[in-house]
Design a protein around this motif. Structure first.
Motif, PDB file in Angstrom:
ATOM      1  N   CYS A  95       0.837  -1.208   0.000  1.00 23.91           N
ATOM      2  CA  CYS A  95       0.000   0.000   0.000  1.00 23.91           C
ATOM      3  C   CYS A  95       0.868   1.254   0.000  1.00 23.91           C
ATOM      4  N   LEU A  96       1.910   1.238   0.805  1.00 21.93           N
ATOM      5  CA  LEU A  96       2.828   2.385   0.849  1.00 21.93           C
ATOM      6  C   LEU A  96       3.493   2.598  -0.508  1.00 21.93           C
ATOM      7  N   ARG A  97       3.898   1.502  -1.151  1.00 18.94           N
ATOM      8  CA  ARG A  97       4.535   1.607  -2.469  1.00 18.94           C
ATOM      9  C   ARG A  97       3.538   2.150  -3.502  1.00 18.94           C
ATOM     10  N   ALA A  98       2.307   1.664  -3.479  1.00 20.47           N
ATOM     11  CA  ALA A  98       1.281   2.160  -4.408  1.00 20.47           C
ATOM     12  C   ALA A  98       1.004   3.640  -4.157  1.00 20.47           C
ATOM     13  N   ALA A  99       0.969   4.036  -2.882  1.00 23.28           N
ATOM     14  CA  ALA A  99       0.748   5.458  -2.546  1.00 23.28           C
ATOM     15  C   ALA A  99       1.861   6.327  -3.117  1.00 23.28           C
ATOM     16  N   ARG A 100       3.097   5.856  -3.045  1.00 22.72           N
ATOM     17  CA  ARG A 100       4.224   6.622  -3.605  1.00 22.72           C
ATOM     18  C   ARG A 100       4.131   6.728  -5.123  1.00 22.72           C
ATOM     19  N   ILE A 101       3.710   5.647  -5.772  1.00 27.94           N
ATOM     20  CA  ILE A 101       3.576   5.665  -7.233  1.00 27.94           C
ATOM     21  C   ILE A 101       2.477   6.628  -7.658  1.00 27.94           C
ATOM     22  N   LEU A 102       1.378   6.662  -6.891  1.00 32.72           N
ATOM     23  CA  LEU A 102       0.225   7.479  -7.272  1.00 32.72           C
ATOM     24  C   LEU A 102       0.320   8.933  -6.822  1.00 32.72           C
ATOM     25  N   ALA A 103       1.193   9.254  -5.873  1.00 32.26           N
ATOM     26  CA  ALA A 103       1.307  10.630  -5.373  1.00 32.26           C
ATOM     27  C   ALA A 103       1.532  11.654  -6.491  1.00 32.26           C
TER      28      ALA A 103
ATOM     29  N   MET B  98      -5.100   9.132  -2.598  1.00 33.78           N
ATOM     30  CA  MET B  98      -4.546   8.478  -1.411  1.00 33.78           C
ATOM     31  C   MET B  98      -4.800   6.983  -1.454  1.00 33.78           C
ATOM     32  N   VAL B  99      -3.838   6.222  -0.982  1.00 37.64           N
ATOM     33  CA  VAL B  99      -3.986   4.783  -0.801  1.00 37.64           C
ATOM     34  C   VAL B  99      -3.715   4.507   0.668  1.00 37.64           C
ATOM     35  N   ASP B 100      -4.666   3.829   1.327  1.00 33.12           N
ATOM     36  CA  ASP B 100      -4.530   3.508   2.748  1.00 33.12           C
ATOM     37  C   ASP B 100      -4.619   2.007   2.957  1.00 33.12           C
ATOM     38  N   HIS B 101      -3.849   1.527   3.900  1.00 36.51           N
ATOM     39  CA  HIS B 101      -3.907   0.134   4.352  1.00 36.51           C
ATOM     40  C   HIS B 101      -4.952   0.051   5.453  1.00 36.51           C
ATOM     41  N   LEU B 102      -5.892  -0.858   5.318  1.00 36.11           N
ATOM     42  CA  LEU B 102      -6.906  -1.086   6.341  1.00 36.11           C
ATOM     43  C   LEU B 102      -6.636  -2.470   6.942  1.00 36.11           C
ATOM     44  N   PRO B 103      -6.008  -2.519   8.117  1.00 36.87           N
ATOM     45  CA  PRO B 103      -5.570  -3.798   8.684  1.00 36.87           C
ATOM     46  C   PRO B 103      -6.726  -4.653   9.196  1.00 36.87           C
ATOM     47  N   ARG B 104      -6.414  -5.911   9.420  1.00 37.81           N
ATOM     48  CA  ARG B 104      -7.360  -6.866  10.010  1.00 37.81           C
ATOM     49  C   ARG B 104      -7.644  -6.480  11.445  1.00 37.81           C
ATOM     50  N   LEU B 105      -8.751  -7.011  11.956  1.00 36.91           N
ATOM     51  CA  LEU B 105      -9.027  -6.878  13.386  1.00 36.91           C
ATOM     52  C   LEU B 105      -7.936  -7.599  14.160  1.00 36.91           C
ATOM     53  N   PRO B 106      -7.508  -7.159  15.285  1.00 44.62           N
ATOM     54  CA  PRO B 106      -8.070  -6.130  16.153  1.00 44.62           C
ATOM     55  C   PRO B 106      -7.462  -4.746  15.929  1.00 44.62           C
ATOM     56  N   HIS B 107      -6.663  -4.591  14.874  1.00 37.78           N
ATOM     57  CA  HIS B 107      -5.999  -3.309  14.633  1.00 37.78           C
ATOM     58  C   HIS B 107      -7.013  -2.267  14.165  1.00 37.78           C
ATOM     59  N   PRO B 108      -6.847  -1.030  14.616  1.00 33.65           N
ATOM     60  CA  PRO B 108      -7.828   0.016  14.271  1.00 33.65           C
ATOM     61  C   PRO B 108      -7.675   0.505  12.837  1.00 33.65           C
ATOM     62  N   TRP B 109      -8.761   1.032  12.318  1.00 39.83           N
ATOM     63  CA  TRP B 109      -8.766   1.696  11.025  1.00 39.83           C
ATOM     64  C   TRP B 109      -8.709   3.194  11.237  1.00 39.83           C
ATOM     65  N   PRO B 110      -8.282   3.948  10.234  1.00 40.65           N
ATOM     66  CA  PRO B 110      -8.358   5.411  10.335  1.00 40.65           C
ATOM     67  C   PRO B 110      -9.809   5.835  10.591  1.00 40.65           C
ATOM     68  N   ASP B 111      -9.990   6.921  11.309  1.00 41.53           N
ATOM     69  CA  ASP B 111     -11.336   7.376  11.674  1.00 41.53           C
ATOM     70  C   ASP B 111     -12.264   7.523  10.480  1.00 41.53           C
ATOM     71  N   ASP B 112     -11.756   8.041   9.356  1.00 41.99           N
ATOM     72  CA  ASP B 112     -12.631   8.269   8.207  1.00 41.99           C
ATOM     73  C   ASP B 112     -13.003   6.988   7.453  1.00 41.99           C
ATOM     74  N   ALA B 113     -12.411   5.843   7.831  1.00 40.40           N
ATOM     75  CA  ALA B 113     -12.763   4.566   7.209  1.00 40.40           C
ATOM     76  C   ALA B 113     -13.769   3.778   8.046  1.00 40.40           C
ATOM     77  N   ILE B 114     -13.926   4.161   9.296  1.00 42.35           N
ATOM     78  CA  ILE B 114     -14.850   3.457  10.184  1.00 42.35           C
ATOM     79  C   ILE B 114     -16.271   3.625   9.657  1.00 42.35           C
TER      80      ILE B 114
END
Length: 157
Positions: free
Chosen positions: A15-23, A84-100
């Motif tokens: 995801c980080l690599r894709a975000a850098r490519i798309l920036a 923007m490209v964001d990684h949305l992790p599996r539970l129990p890890h939190p998501w960014p507020d705007d993805a909830i």
């Protein structure tokens, strides 16, 4: 390190690599958005174009969990103010507020990727996999071949 942790880290790194490519695609235009069937799911391809001096980009998202756009007819030709490209992790890890609340989370939901394009029109996609294809610009394509013809970055769990 467990296989699950390694897989989660791999998705995050992609995801980080894709975000850098798309920036650098800020200032591009959304040329078109296409939907299609993919195995047992739905996929969407977002085609970006800036002009002959920059490479065309195709963002392919498969196994959609969420897709939102304002006026679909306004998306085509829409200028990109932010991407923007964001990684949305599996539970129990939190998501960014705007993805909830975008989708219902469960323990069997894999790590996901979110693509957001902002401009006069918006595109917001949550998917299991993302692949970024970069073509040669028209200028590069007119040069003799010296290496690969574009590249691809894939994000999936």
């Amino acid at each position: 390190m467990s296989d699950a942790v390694e897989a989660e880290d791999a998705v995050k790194n992609r995801c980080l690599r894709a975000a850098r490519i798309l920036a650098p695609c800020v200032s591009y235009f959304v040329e078109r958005v296409s939907f299609g069937a993919v195995d047992d799911g739905v996929g969407v391809d977002v085609f970006l174009r800036e002009g002959p001096h920059k490479p065309d980009i195709v963002i392919s998202l498969t196994y959609l969990h969420h897709f939102e756009t304002g006026d679909p007819t306004a998306v085509q030709g829409s200028f990109i103010d932010d991407i923007m490209v964001d990684h949305l992790p599996r539970l129990p890890h939190p998501w960014p507020d705007d993805a909830i609340g975008l989708i219902d989370r469960s323990a069997d939901l894999p790590a996901l990727v979110r693509l957001r394009i902002a401009g006069p029109a918006k595109v917001d996609v949550v998917a299991s996999a993302l692949t970024v294809y970069t073509a040669l610009s028209d200028d590069e394509a007119s040069m003799p071949l010296q290496g690969s013809a574009g590249h691809r970055t894939t994000v999936s769990d």
